[in-house]
Every structure is written in structure tokens, then in C-alpha cells.
Design a protein around this motif. Sequence first.
Motif, mmCIF file in Angstrom:
data_model
loop_
_atom_site.group_PDB
_atom_site.id
_atom_site.type_symbol
_atom_site.label_atom_id
_atom_site.label_comp_id
_atom_site.label_asym_id
_atom_site.label_seq_id
_atom_site.Cartn_x
_atom_site.Cartn_y
_atom_site.Cartn_z
ATOM 1 N N SER A 51 -3.776 10.098 -110.728
ATOM 2 C CA SER A 51 -2.419 10.772 -111.364
ATOM 3 C C SER A 51 -1.932 11.671 -110.134
ATOM 4 C CB SER A 51 -2.913 11.785 -112.411
ATOM 5 O OG SER A 51 -1.903 12.771 -112.778
ATOM 6 N N ASP A 52 -2.685 12.221 -109.102
ATOM 7 C CA ASP A 52 -1.718 12.979 -108.248
ATOM 8 C C ASP A 52 -1.189 11.997 -107.188
ATOM 9 O OD1 ASP A 52 -2.474 15.254 -108.980
ATOM 10 O OD2 ASP A 52 -4.312 15.470 -107.435
ATOM 11 N N GLN A 89 -3.533 23.010 -108.412
ATOM 12 C CA GLN A 89 -3.097 21.622 -108.173
ATOM 13 C C GLN A 89 -2.221 21.440 -107.130
ATOM 14 O OE1 GLN A 89 -0.945 19.896 -111.483
ATOM 15 N NE2 GLN A 89 -1.557 17.707 -110.909
ATOM 16 N N ALA A 98 -12.022 11.583 -104.445
ATOM 17 C CA ALA A 98 -12.039 12.389 -105.520
ATOM 18 C C ALA A 98 -13.468 13.237 -105.382
ATOM 19 C CB ALA A 98 -12.358 11.319 -106.732
ATOM 20 N N SER A 129 -6.572 13.384 -120.018
ATOM 21 C CA SER A 129 -5.611 12.513 -119.783
ATOM 22 C C SER A 129 -4.761 11.570 -121.045
ATOM 23 C CB SER A 129 -6.223 11.439 -118.983
ATOM 24 O OG SER A 129 -7.237 10.618 -119.558
ATOM 25 N N PHE A 170 -5.096 25.446 -117.978
ATOM 26 C CA PHE A 170 -4.189 24.115 -117.843
ATOM 27 C C PHE A 170 -3.139 24.325 -118.779
ATOM 28 C CE2 PHE A 170 -7.306 23.609 -121.492
ATOM 29 C CZ PHE A 170 -6.463 22.889 -122.045
ATOM 30 N N MET A 182 -11.623 19.681 -111.866
ATOM 31 C CA MET A 182 -10.099 19.716 -112.438
ATOM 32 C C MET A 182 -9.630 20.851 -112.101
ATOM 33 S SD MET A 182 -8.377 18.660 -116.383
ATOM 34 C CE MET A 182 -8.940 17.265 -116.069
ATOM 35 N N ASP A 206 -9.552 9.530 -112.126
ATOM 36 C CA ASP A 206 -8.223 9.483 -112.893
ATOM 37 C C ASP A 206 -7.215 10.581 -112.503
ATOM 38 O OD1 ASP A 206 -9.346 7.150 -114.404
ATOM 39 O OD2 ASP A 206 -9.830 8.364 -116.141
ATOM 40 N N GLU A 207 -7.973 11.827 -112.313
ATOM 41 C CA GLU A 207 -6.866 12.821 -111.695
ATOM 42 C C GLU A 207 -6.528 12.589 -110.542
ATOM 43 O OE1 GLU A 207 -8.491 17.361 -113.230
ATOM 44 O OE2 GLU A 207 -10.177 15.946 -112.582
ATOM 45 N N ILE A 215 -12.634 16.301 -108.200
ATOM 46 C CA ILE A 215 -11.789 15.962 -109.184
ATOM 47 C C ILE A 215 -12.396 14.245 -109.583
ATOM 48 C CG2 ILE A 215 -9.911 17.380 -108.919
ATOM 49 C CD1 ILE A 215 -8.330 14.954 -107.375
ATOM 50 N N SER A 216 -11.775 13.941 -110.964
ATOM 51 C CA SER A 216 -12.304 12.955 -111.295
ATOM 52 C C SER A 216 -11.324 11.618 -110.470
ATOM 53 C CB SER A 216 -12.229 12.612 -112.798
ATOM 54 O OG SER A 216 -10.838 12.641 -113.424
ATOM 55 N N ASP A 237 -11.760 15.447 -120.457
ATOM 56 C CA ASP A 237 -10.629 14.955 -119.988
ATOM 57 C C ASP A 237 -9.464 14.786 -120.717
ATOM 58 O OD1 ASP A 237 -9.103 12.764 -118.894
ATOM 59 O OD2 ASP A 237 -10.367 11.064 -119.413
#
Length: 341
Positions: free
Chosen positions: A43-44, A8, A31, A231, A185, A1, A39-40, A36-37, A229
Motif C-alpha cells: 500500500s505504501d 506512517q 516489511a 485493508s 488509525f 501497523m 500488504d501494508e 508492518i505486513s 487487517d
Amino acid sequence: MAANAIDQTRRMLSLVTYLRDRPGARVEEVARAFGISDDELISDLNVLPMCGTSFRGGDLLEIDTDGERIWWRNSEALGSDTAQPLRLAADEATALLVAARAVATLPGLRESDREALQRATAKLETAAGESAGASSRLSVTFESEGGVFADVDRAIAERRRLWIRYYSPARDELTEREVDPIRLFAVGHTYVEAWCRLSEARRTFRLDRVAEIKLLDERSDPPPIEPRDLSAGLVQPAATDPEVVVEVGPGGRWVAEYYPHDSAEELADGGLRITLRTPEPASLRRLALRLGADGRITAPEELARSAREVARQALAAYGADGAYRADGAEAQAAPAPGVPG
């Protein structure tokens, strides 16, 4: 992350180039390439379609995914030599200049990146003409945690341990501890996730609650930890955490918006009966004091009783006589002589 918003941004800029050269790329492969995961990454990808040469539409990035593959529909049009030169309206130029100047002041930004951004800003000012004058009258300021941010960011980059004096609102006290920072973060506020040598566990510290900070010569050596995580938010109560019931009036309904909860039952007076879980129930005593007449803790009884005692002590500190509700967490103070109630 990503360690912070700057990283980012760099990642998303690289992602555009990566996807342009790999039409139909698999989500899991992209990913993995960016560390990164899934899900990340998704999101991007949800943000990228809002980017382009103008936010007015027509020339934004048409990037979408079916969950397995990623498609950029208009990469050739935006990346071709025949594409139209960039044109900015006055409000677009103003917004871009204000944002660029603000980012240039961010602590933790690499000096080479800062210089590049300043050069780009100067060129944009020249191209914007009169619009640049309007932008110079606007400014954006960031939270006063900048110095702490810079020290934490440096500690992460140089793999150095930190000493901090930290305020804990749950215990209303300052503690001194050494930590091995892992990442920065932002979730509403800016935080550092670190391995705390005092508690020998992973802890999260809000930067604006760091009263003092020092970089140490000791090497930072946190144990291998899977990044949390985030999220679902910073606070993610576990099913095994103690259950607390808080009843609030109409003026306290905001509690249901700010605190993760299991249920929120409507009450006849327009308030709510909120059931939530927390690993530190005692921290909610401060919530009870903040709510005052707009709310009270009703369960567990031990917590409700301790909240009433804290309220009594608070009133005593002000020299006020109080009438206390037997079933509530708050204390109703009688008005002092000569003071309107």
C-alpha cells in the motif's frame, strides 16, 4: 501497523532512504524491517510513485514491485548532486504551504517535529515570494476530536490507561469504561483500538464519540493482540453474523455504498433489495429511522417489528398521529392540522 498518520509519514520517508540503498530488496524483508505486513508495505509502495520533486511528472519516484522484490528505477537521477534544484510553481507552493501549516497544528505531533516543520515552512515562504501571500488566505481545519486525539496519543506513548465516557449509537447511550489503548488509525474518521476493561475484549472507539476522557495513573497493559487487517475496511461482517434484508427506494440507494453487503438486487421502482450481515442487527433500527419513507427492513421479522415500534415511539414523542405500513420499518406520519403534508 503504524499507530497514526504521523507515524506512517515518518515510515514512508524512511522507506525512501532504505530502498535507495537496497536495490531489488525483497518485500518480506522490507516489511519485517519496518514492522508492518506485506500488504501494508505494498500500500505504501502504491503511494510513493505519486511523490517526488513535483507532481507535474518527469521527476516522480519510479518505484515498482513484482510482489517479491522492489525496484527504484530513478534513484540515482533524483538523489545525485547534479540533479536540478527544486522548483515549485505558484499552485504547488501554495498547496505545500497550506498543508505544512495544517500539519503543524495537529495534536500529537512531537514538539521537535513541529519546530522543524515551522522552520521549513518559514524557508519555503521566503522562497515562494508572492505565492506565500496567497497561501496565507487559505486554511485547513481538522475534526473537533483534536483534544481526544492528543490524550490518546499521549496515553499510547506513556503506556497509560484511559477512562472514557463513550456514546454508543447502536444502544443510544453513554457508557463509562477504562481502556488500554493499542493504536490510533483513520478510516474515514479517527479511531482508537483498545482493550476494554468493561467488556474484557478488544474494542474500537471513534474519537468524535468520546464525550469525556481522562488519563489514569494505572499502567496500560493490554494482552498480546494481532492488529486487525483494515485493508477491507473497518466493518468486516463474518459469515456467521445474522442476515438482514433492507429494501430501499431510489433515494436510499446510498445504503449499498456505505454498508458492506452480500447482495444488492435491483427493484422495479429503481430501488434495491440489500442483503447484509451484522453482529448487531438492532443497530440497523436507527438506519430504518434515517431512511424514513425511502426504506424498510423486511427480514428478520422480529427486527422489522422492533423497528416499527421504535418509529411509533419517535412519532409519539412528537405528539404526531401515524399511519403505519404493516410490512415496513418506517412510519408515515399524518400532517398536523394547518401544516402542509
